[in-house]
Every structure is written in structure tokens, then in C-alpha cells.
Design a protein around this motif. Structure first.
Motif, PDB file in Angstrom:
ATOM      1  N   GLY A  29       0.807  -1.213   0.000  1.00  0.00           N
ATOM      2  CA  GLY A  29       0.000   0.000   0.000  1.00  0.00           C
ATOM      3  C   GLY A  29       0.840   1.263   0.000  1.00  0.00           C
ATOM      4  N   GLU A  30       2.070   1.170   0.432  1.00  0.00           N
ATOM      5  CA  GLU A  30       2.953   2.331   0.491  1.00  0.00           C
ATOM      6  C   GLU A  30       3.650   2.609  -0.838  1.00  0.00           C
ATOM      7  OE1 GLU A  30       5.650   1.523   3.639  1.00  0.00           O
ATOM      8  OE2 GLU A  30       4.123   1.639   5.195  1.00  0.00           O
ATOM      9  N   LEU A  31       3.489   1.714  -1.818  1.00  0.00           N
ATOM     10  CA  LEU A  31       4.160   1.894  -3.102  1.00  0.00           C
ATOM     11  C   LEU A  31       3.608   3.078  -3.888  1.00  0.00           C
ATOM     12  CD1 LEU A  31       4.768  -1.550  -4.815  1.00  0.00           C
ATOM     13  CD2 LEU A  31       6.434   0.180  -4.269  1.00  0.00           C
ATOM     14  N   GLY A  32       2.317   3.220  -3.928  1.00  0.00           N
ATOM     15  CA  GLY A  32       1.711   4.271  -4.727  1.00  0.00           C
ATOM     16  C   GLY A  32       1.621   3.860  -6.183  1.00  0.00           C
ATOM     17  N   ARG A  33       1.002   4.716  -6.982  1.00  0.00           N
ATOM     18  CA  ARG A  33       0.792   4.393  -8.397  1.00  0.00           C
ATOM     19  C   ARG A  33       2.112   4.301  -9.165  1.00  0.00           C
ATOM     20  NH1 ARG A  33      -3.441   5.869 -12.685  1.00  0.00           N
ATOM     21  NH2 ARG A  33      -2.169   5.800 -14.556  1.00  0.00           N
ATOM     22  N   ARG A  34       3.005   5.244  -8.932  1.00  0.00           N
ATOM     23  CA  ARG A  34       4.289   5.247  -9.635  1.00  0.00           C
ATOM     24  C   ARG A  34       5.114   4.007  -9.277  1.00  0.00           C
ATOM     25  NH1 ARG A  34       9.596   8.555  -9.004  1.00  0.00           N
ATOM     26  NH2 ARG A  34      10.361   8.467 -11.124  1.00  0.00           N
TER      27      ARG A  34
END
Length: 94
Positions: A69-74
């Protein structure tokens, strides 16, 4: 300012380098044998699956498994590009 400081443990480094050299020397022969019994696409899939499961278990055991969840879209886009690039590299290598 020195960015690297020798630990003085050169024997461990030599041992690890030797183990790596021996393991990598088996790879072409092992792939040649495996390709007689399985096609390159399935072989690549199995290699990635086993490595992913093993690495996930190792990170979980060490308590260092990152949260997706901490990755983000990028981050997800970069992960997808890296995965597809590695898969293409292995398939082309075979």
C-alpha cells in the motif's frame, strides 16, 4: 570523507564470491537440460515463482517485508516495468 571502510573479513568475501561463481557456472548446463523437458516460457515462470515465494518468505522471516500500500501508483508502474523487463530478459536469454 571515506565511503568505504574495509572490515578485514576478506576470507568471508572470498568464500561468498566463490560460492556465487560455482552456482552461476551451473546455470547454463542446468538450463540446457531443463529446456529438453520444458519450454522457455514455463521455465521462466517457474523461476520467477520460486524466487518470489522464497524471497517473500525470507523478508517475512526477517520482518522486513514492505507494505504494498505504500508503493503508490508510480511504484506499481515501476514494479510492473521491472517484472516485464526481467521476464523478457530471461526468455530472450533462453
Amino acid at each position: 570523507m571515506s565511503l568505504h571502510r574495509s572490515s578485514g573479513n576478506h576470507r568471508l568475501g572470498l568464500l561468498l564470491a566463490t560460492i556465487t561463481m560455482v552456482i552461476w557456472s551451473f546455470l547454463p548446463n542446468l538450463l540446457k537440460y531443463l529446456l529438453l523437458h520444458i519450454d522457455p516460457y514455463n521455465l521462466t515462470w517457474y523461476r520467477f515463482a520460486i524466487a518470489s515465494v522464497g524471497f517473500t518468505l525470507l523478508l517475512k522471516y526477517q520482518g522486513a517485508l514492505p507494505k504494498l500500500g505504500e508503493l503508490g501508483r508510480r511504484g506499481f508502474v515501476l514494479l510492473l516495468i521491472a517484472t516485464l523487463g526481467l521476464a523478457a530478459n530471461y526468455i530472450c536469454f533462453l
